[in-house]
Design a protein around this motif. Structure first.
Motif, PDB file in Angstrom:
ATOM      1  N   LYS A   1     -51.057   6.157 -51.809  1.00 13.01           N
ATOM      2  CA  LYS A   1     -50.830   5.798 -50.417  1.00 13.01           C
ATOM      3  C   LYS A   1     -49.791   6.709 -49.773  1.00 13.01           C
ATOM      4  CE  LYS A   1     -50.020   1.904 -47.390  1.00 13.01           C
ATOM      5  NZ  LYS A   1     -49.842   0.477 -47.249  1.00 13.01           N
ATOM      6  N   ALA A   2     -48.767   7.080 -50.519  1.00 11.44           N
ATOM      7  CA  ALA A   2     -47.712   7.946 -49.979  1.00 11.44           C
ATOM      8  C   ALA A   2     -48.286   9.310 -49.587  1.00 11.44           C
ATOM      9  CB  ALA A   2     -46.589   8.115 -50.999  1.00 11.44           C
ATOM     10  N   GLU A   3     -49.146   9.873 -50.420  1.00  9.79           N
ATOM     11  CA  GLU A   3     -49.735  11.175 -50.119  1.00  9.79           C
ATOM     12  C   GLU A   3     -50.671  11.081 -48.913  1.00  9.79           C
ATOM     13  OE1 GLU A   3     -52.105  14.672 -52.533  1.00  9.79           O
ATOM     14  OE2 GLU A   3     -50.980  13.178 -53.673  1.00  9.79           O
TER      15      GLU A   3
ATOM     16  N   SER B   1     -50.355   8.948 -46.478  1.00  9.49           N
ATOM     17  CA  SER B   1     -49.469   8.793 -45.315  1.00  9.49           C
ATOM     18  C   SER B   1     -48.917  10.143 -44.888  1.00  9.49           C
ATOM     19  CB  SER B   1     -48.322   7.841 -45.644  1.00  9.49           C
ATOM     20  OG  SER B   1     -48.818   6.539 -45.838  1.00  9.49           O
ATOM     21  N   ASP B   2     -48.562  10.996 -45.853  1.00  9.74           N
ATOM     22  CA  ASP B   2     -48.051  12.335 -45.526  1.00  9.74           C
ATOM     23  C   ASP B   2     -49.119  13.160 -44.788  1.00  9.74           C
ATOM     24  OD1 ASP B   2     -45.624  11.788 -46.694  1.00  9.74           O
ATOM     25  OD2 ASP B   2     -46.093  12.829 -48.590  1.00  9.74           O
TER      26      ASP B   2
ATOM     27  N   LEU C   1     -51.567  12.025 -42.987  1.00  9.51           N
ATOM     28  CA  LEU C   1     -51.708  11.458 -41.648  1.00  9.51           C
ATOM     29  C   LEU C   1     -50.555  11.891 -40.752  1.00  9.51           C
ATOM     30  CD1 LEU C   1     -52.958   7.907 -42.638  1.00  9.51           C
ATOM     31  CD2 LEU C   1     -54.219   9.551 -41.248  1.00  9.51           C
ATOM     32  N   ALA C   2     -49.354  11.934 -41.301  1.00  5.56           N
ATOM     33  CA  ALA C   2     -48.175  12.327 -40.524  1.00  5.56           C
ATOM     34  C   ALA C   2     -48.309  13.775 -40.064  1.00  5.56           C
ATOM     35  CB  ALA C   2     -46.910  12.139 -41.364  1.00  5.56           C
TER      36      ALA C   2
ATOM     37  N   LYS D   1     -49.702   5.937 -39.682  1.00  4.28           N
ATOM     38  CA  LYS D   1     -49.615   5.907 -41.152  1.00  4.28           C
ATOM     39  C   LYS D   1     -49.692   4.486 -41.689  1.00  4.28           C
ATOM     40  CE  LYS D   1     -45.684   7.923 -40.713  1.00  4.28           C
ATOM     41  NZ  LYS D   1     -44.365   8.440 -41.012  1.00  4.28           N
ATOM     42  N   THR D   2     -49.938   3.507 -40.829  1.00  7.59           N
ATOM     43  CA  THR D   2     -49.931   2.118 -41.279  1.00  7.59           C
ATOM     44  C   THR D   2     -51.333   1.681 -41.693  1.00  7.59           C
ATOM     45  OG1 THR D   2     -50.336   1.354 -39.035  1.00  7.59           O
ATOM     46  CG2 THR D   2     -48.035   1.530 -39.729  1.00  7.59           C
TER      47      THR D   2
ATOM     48  N   ASN E   1     -53.910  -0.321 -45.035  1.00  3.52           N
ATOM     49  CA  ASN E   1     -54.144  -0.214 -46.476  1.00  3.52           C
ATOM     50  C   ASN E   1     -54.770   1.156 -46.789  1.00  3.52           C
ATOM     51  OD1 ASN E   1     -56.945  -0.356 -46.022  1.00  3.52           O
ATOM     52  ND2 ASN E   1     -56.927  -2.584 -46.166  1.00  3.52           N
TER      53      ASN E   1
ATOM     54  N   LEU F   1     -56.380   4.101 -44.261  1.00  3.34           N
ATOM     55  CA  LEU F   1     -55.788   5.447 -44.177  1.00  3.34           C
ATOM     56  C   LEU F   1     -56.853   6.511 -44.446  1.00  3.34           C
ATOM     57  CD1 LEU F   1     -52.385   4.863 -46.044  1.00  3.34           C
ATOM     58  CD2 LEU F   1     -52.842   4.742 -43.587  1.00  3.34           C
TER      59      LEU F   1
ATOM     60  N   ARG G   1     -59.191   6.865 -41.498  1.00  4.71           N
ATOM     61  CA  ARG G   1     -58.536   7.568 -40.405  1.00  4.71           C
ATOM     62  C   ARG G   1     -58.577   9.081 -40.644  1.00  4.71           C
ATOM     63  NH1 ARG G   1     -53.529   4.734 -40.122  1.00  4.71           N
ATOM     64  NH2 ARG G   1     -54.782   2.983 -39.450  1.00  4.71           N
TER      65      ARG G   1
END
Length: 189
Positions: free
Chosen positions: A158-160, A162-163, A165-166, A172-173, A175, A179, A182
């Motif tokens: 999930k962290a990767e 989110s990165d 997406l950022a 970045k929100t 599940n 993500l 998206r």
């Protein structure tokens, strides 16, 4: 004089029967061409032999009637009195035969026209089925492409996700599935 009138009447009847058959054959032929023009990958039905047999039959019937009428006319020229009356009766028979031949020709032409309509309906149904199959194949292809796009991100933490997406300035929100969706949508734009 009476013979000339009967000959004209017979000729007119035979001509009308032939014109009706010719017109029907033209309509049938155009219908068959229209149907075959819409079929690309479908097997073609060769109706030419059947049409040729039909017109051979019509042509033979007309030729037989012509020969009978000519013989009748030749015989009538030499007859007199009571024999002439019997010949006139034979002329009625010939006329009836000509009318019967015309009826047969019309019936055959109607059958050919019905067959052309049936072929057109079958062709239209086949065309619809091909279109439906094409749409189904397109949906399946879209679904597979979406799965391949998702496979690129499956298994990432999930962290990767989110990165990634950022970096694209996307929210970045959510599940992991949200993500991934998206990211896939962003890839498809």
């Amino acid at each position: 004089m009476y013979m000339t009138s009967m000959t004209r009447q017979y000729s007119a009847a035979a001509s009308q029967a032939r014109n009706a058959v010719d017109k029907t054959a033209d309509v049938w032929t155009e219908g068959a061409r229209a149907v075959s023009g819409r079929l690309f990958g479908l097997p073609q039905v060769d109706l030419v032999p059947a049409v040729e047999r039909y017109f051979d039959l019509v042509q033979r019937a007309v030729e037989i009637n012509r020969r009978l009428t000519v013989r009748w006319a030749e015989a009538a020229a030499t007859l007199s009195g009571a024999v002439r009356e019997k010949a006139e009766s034979a002329g009625d028979v010939v006329r009836e035969k000509a009318e019967a031949a015309g009826d047969i020709a019309r019936e055959q032409a109607e059958k050919a026209e019905r067959a052309a309509h049936e072929q057109a309906a079958k062709a239209e149904q086949a065309e619809k089925e091909l279109a439906r199959q094409g749409r189904q194949a397109e949906r399946e292809q879209t679904r597979r492409a979406h799965q391949r796009a998702r496979a690129r991100y499956e298994g990432l933490p999930k962290a990767e996700l989110s990165d990634l997406l950022a970096k694209r300035d996307l929210p970045k929100t959510g599940n992991i599935d949200e993500l991934i969706e998206r990211l896939v949508e962003a890839d498809n734009r």
